[in-house]
Design an enzyme around this catalytic site. Structure first.
Site, PDB file in Angstrom:
ATOM      1  N   ARG A   1      -9.859   0.768   9.061  1.00 45.65           N
ATOM      2  CA  ARG A   1      -9.370  -0.583   9.293  1.00 45.65           C
ATOM      3  C   ARG A   1     -10.373  -1.405  10.072  1.00 45.65           C
ATOM      4  O   ARG A   1     -10.103  -2.566  10.367  1.00 45.65           O
ATOM      5  CB  ARG A   1      -8.102  -0.474  10.133  1.00 45.65           C
ATOM      6  CG  ARG A   1      -6.831  -0.826   9.387  1.00 45.65           C
ATOM      7  CD  ARG A   1      -5.753  -0.765  10.428  1.00 45.65           C
ATOM      8  NE  ARG A   1      -4.542  -1.371  10.047  1.00 45.65           N
ATOM      9  CZ  ARG A   1      -3.542  -0.734   9.445  1.00 45.65           C
ATOM     10  NH1 ARG A   1      -3.679   0.508   9.067  1.00 45.65           N
ATOM     11  NH2 ARG A   1      -2.428  -1.368   9.217  1.00 45.65           N
TER      12      ARG A   1
ATOM     13  N   LYS B   1       0.835  -1.205   0.000  1.00 45.22           N
ATOM     14  CA  LYS B   1       0.000   0.000   0.000  1.00 45.22           C
ATOM     15  C   LYS B   1       0.870   1.257   0.000  1.00 45.22           C
ATOM     16  O   LYS B   1       0.675   2.151  -0.809  1.00 45.22           O
ATOM     17  CB  LYS B   1      -0.942   0.012   1.216  1.00 45.22           C
ATOM     18  CG  LYS B   1      -1.879  -1.181   1.284  1.00 45.22           C
ATOM     19  CD  LYS B   1      -2.814  -1.114   2.471  1.00 45.22           C
ATOM     20  CE  LYS B   1      -2.125  -1.170   3.819  1.00 45.22           C
ATOM     21  NZ  LYS B   1      -1.424  -2.438   4.114  1.00 45.22           N
TER      22      LYS B   1
HETATM   23  P1  AP5 Z   1       4.811  -1.586   1.767  1.00 43.56           P
HETATM   24  O1  AP5 Z   1       4.470  -0.793   0.568  1.00 43.56           O
HETATM   25  O2  AP5 Z   1       5.600  -0.906   2.853  1.00 43.56           O
HETATM   26  O3  AP5 Z   1       3.508  -2.323   2.364  1.00 43.56           O
HETATM   27  P2  AP5 Z   1       2.241  -1.744   3.145  1.00 43.56           P
HETATM   28  O4  AP5 Z   1       1.044  -2.419   2.585  1.00 43.56           O
HETATM   29  O5  AP5 Z   1       2.251  -0.251   3.162  1.00 43.56           O
HETATM   30  O6  AP5 Z   1       2.568  -2.362   4.557  1.00 43.56           O
HETATM   31  P3  AP5 Z   1       2.471  -1.753   6.010  1.00 43.56           P
HETATM   32  O7  AP5 Z   1       3.176  -2.739   6.897  1.00 43.56           O
HETATM   33  O8  AP5 Z   1       2.951  -0.331   6.092  1.00 43.56           O
HETATM   34  O9  AP5 Z   1       0.979  -1.818   6.253  1.00 43.56           O
HETATM   35  P4  AP5 Z   1       0.288  -1.865   7.563  1.00 43.56           P
HETATM   36  O10 AP5 Z   1      -1.089  -1.691   7.107  1.00 43.56           O
HETATM   37  O11 AP5 Z   1       0.556  -3.056   8.414  1.00 43.56           O
HETATM   38  O12 AP5 Z   1       0.997  -0.692   8.404  1.00 43.56           O
HETATM   39  P5  AP5 Z   1       0.568   0.783   8.829  1.00 43.56           P
HETATM   40  O13 AP5 Z   1       1.757   1.623   8.775  1.00 43.56           O
HETATM   41  O14 AP5 Z   1      -0.656   1.221   8.094  1.00 43.56           O
HETATM   42  O15 AP5 Z   1       5.611  -2.903   1.263  1.00 43.56           O
HETATM   43  C1  AP5 Z   1       6.119  -3.850   2.202  1.00 43.56           C
HETATM   44  C2  AP5 Z   1       7.476  -4.383   1.677  1.00 43.56           C
HETATM   45  O16 AP5 Z   1       7.232  -5.128   0.465  1.00 43.56           O
HETATM   46  C3  AP5 Z   1       8.481  -3.270   1.309  1.00 43.56           C
HETATM   47  O17 AP5 Z   1       9.776  -3.673   1.673  1.00 43.56           O
HETATM   48  C4  AP5 Z   1       8.368  -3.145  -0.234  1.00 43.56           C
HETATM   49  O18 AP5 Z   1       9.592  -2.746  -0.815  1.00 43.56           O
HETATM   50  C5  AP5 Z   1       7.996  -4.580  -0.626  1.00 43.56           C
HETATM   51  N1  AP5 Z   1       7.134  -4.630  -1.814  1.00 43.56           N
HETATM   52  C6  AP5 Z   1       6.135  -3.759  -2.157  1.00 43.56           C
HETATM   53  N2  AP5 Z   1       5.568  -4.131  -3.323  1.00 43.56           N
HETATM   54  C7  AP5 Z   1       6.204  -5.271  -3.705  1.00 43.56           C
HETATM   55  C8  AP5 Z   1       6.073  -6.149  -4.831  1.00 43.56           C
HETATM   56  N3  AP5 Z   1       5.163  -5.916  -5.788  1.00 43.56           N
HETATM   57  N4  AP5 Z   1       6.890  -7.243  -4.898  1.00 43.56           N
HETATM   58  C9  AP5 Z   1       7.824  -7.484  -3.923  1.00 43.56           C
HETATM   59  N5  AP5 Z   1       8.006  -6.675  -2.851  1.00 43.56           N
HETATM   60  C10 AP5 Z   1       7.197  -5.589  -2.738  1.00 43.56           C
HETATM   61  O19 AP5 Z   1       0.119   0.531  10.328  1.00 43.56           O
HETATM   62  C11 AP5 Z   1       1.033   0.194  11.334  1.00 43.56           C
HETATM   63  C12 AP5 Z   1       0.315   0.078  12.675  1.00 43.56           C
HETATM   64  O20 AP5 Z   1      -0.289   1.359  13.022  1.00 43.56           O
HETATM   65  C13 AP5 Z   1      -0.857  -0.911  12.731  1.00 43.56           C
HETATM   66  O21 AP5 Z   1      -0.425  -2.238  12.982  1.00 43.56           O
HETATM   67  C14 AP5 Z   1      -1.698  -0.322  13.877  1.00 43.56           C
HETATM   68  O22 AP5 Z   1      -1.151  -0.646  15.124  1.00 43.56           O
HETATM   69  C15 AP5 Z   1      -1.550   1.181  13.660  1.00 43.56           C
HETATM   70  N6  AP5 Z   1      -2.628   1.721  12.799  1.00 43.56           N
HETATM   71  C16 AP5 Z   1      -2.450   2.385  11.599  1.00 43.56           C
HETATM   72  N7  AP5 Z   1      -3.644   2.733  11.089  1.00 43.56           N
HETATM   73  C17 AP5 Z   1      -4.601   2.285  11.956  1.00 43.56           C
HETATM   74  C18 AP5 Z   1      -6.022   2.328  11.969  1.00 43.56           C
HETATM   75  N8  AP5 Z   1      -6.711   2.890  10.964  1.00 43.56           N
HETATM   76  N9  AP5 Z   1      -6.658   1.762  13.021  1.00 43.56           N
HETATM   77  C19 AP5 Z   1      -5.984   1.207  14.040  1.00 43.56           C
HETATM   78  N10 AP5 Z   1      -4.640   1.116  14.089  1.00 43.56           N
HETATM   79  C20 AP5 Z   1      -3.950   1.663  13.057  1.00 43.56           C
END
Ligand code: AP5
Length: 208
Positions: free
Chosen positions: A88, A13
């Protein structure tokens, strides 16, 4: 355009949001990034959020909803935005619908980036982020230039144990958003497996 990206942790994402927001010229709103900034600054919200994030659990709805409401009231997002990582849960999605109604706005589409669980752990554990540019790398799939390696960050919730908890939260609490947005006629399913450029094309096609 007013868009939402949903998908499991590590689906890509953040990687895709960076590209799509440039193409569409709209602001990127990532609740994960907002919480990480609050943690870094040591604000009371950051201190509270950090406990949940490190354990791979969701931050309570009331905290996230308040944060997003405030962000959506700013003038830079009046004409469009891409929400990444919010909503979420169904209560978050309902609160968003209410906020948008108050603002006399509506969503254009919700993209669901689909990646099977068995690919997620490898993607997450190998992720590295450049704090200077926000650019996301992967040690194998998208290796960073050697000279910037010392400054790269590895997120504290990018451990195998936390990823398993995050996947559980995704399937239990976030997946119910799929029928929610399907019923509203907004859901666009996009295969998140393949080359990054190829996925950007798929997303642009699905959002057109
Ligand atoms: P990346 O693009 O970083 O993936 P992502 O989907 O953004 O993953 P996140 O871990 O950031 O998502 P998340 O939803 O868990 O975390 P968030 O920060 O929102 O890609 C991942 C890796 O894969 C990278 O190394 C990239 O290079 C690689 N990659 C990408 N595309 C690829 C491809 N096509 N092929 C191969 N490799 C690839 O949330 C973190 C925490 O915050 C949550 O756990 C929660 O505690 C809190 N939080 C955030 N929002 C909320 C909410 N709305 N409600 C409650 N808690 C929340």
């Amino acid at each position: 355009m007013r868009l939402i990206f949903i998908g499991p942790p590590g689906a890509g994402k953040g990687t895709q949001c960076g590209r799509i927001t440039k193409k569409l010229n709209i602001p990127h709103i990532s609740t994960g990034d907002m919480f990480r900034a609050a943690v870094e600054q040591g604000t009371p919200m950051g201190v509270e959020a950090q406990r949940y994030m490190t354990a791979g659990e969701l931050v309570p709805d009331e905290v996230v909803i308040g944060l997003v409401r405030e962000r959506l009231s700013k003038s830079d997002v009046a004409e469009g935005f891409l929400l990444d990582g919010f909503p979420r849960t169904v209560p978050q999605a309902e609160a968003l619908q209410e906020t948008l109604k108050e603002l006399e706005q509506s969503l254009d589409a919700v993209a669901l980036l689909e990646v099977p669980d068995d690919l997620i752990v490898e993607r997450i554990v190998g992720r590295r982020t450049d704090p200077e540019t926000g650019r996301i790398y992967h040690v194998t799939f998208d290796p960073p230039p050697i000279q910037i390696i010392p400054r790269l960050r590895h997120r504290s919730d990018d451990t195998e144990e936390a990823v398993r908890a995050r996947l559980e939260a995704y399937h239990g609490q976030t997946a119910p958003l799929i029928p929610f947005y399907e019923e509203l006629g907004l859901l666009r399913r996009v295969d998140g497996v393949g080359e990054v450029d190829e996925i950007t094309e798929r997303l642009m096609g699905a959002l057109r």
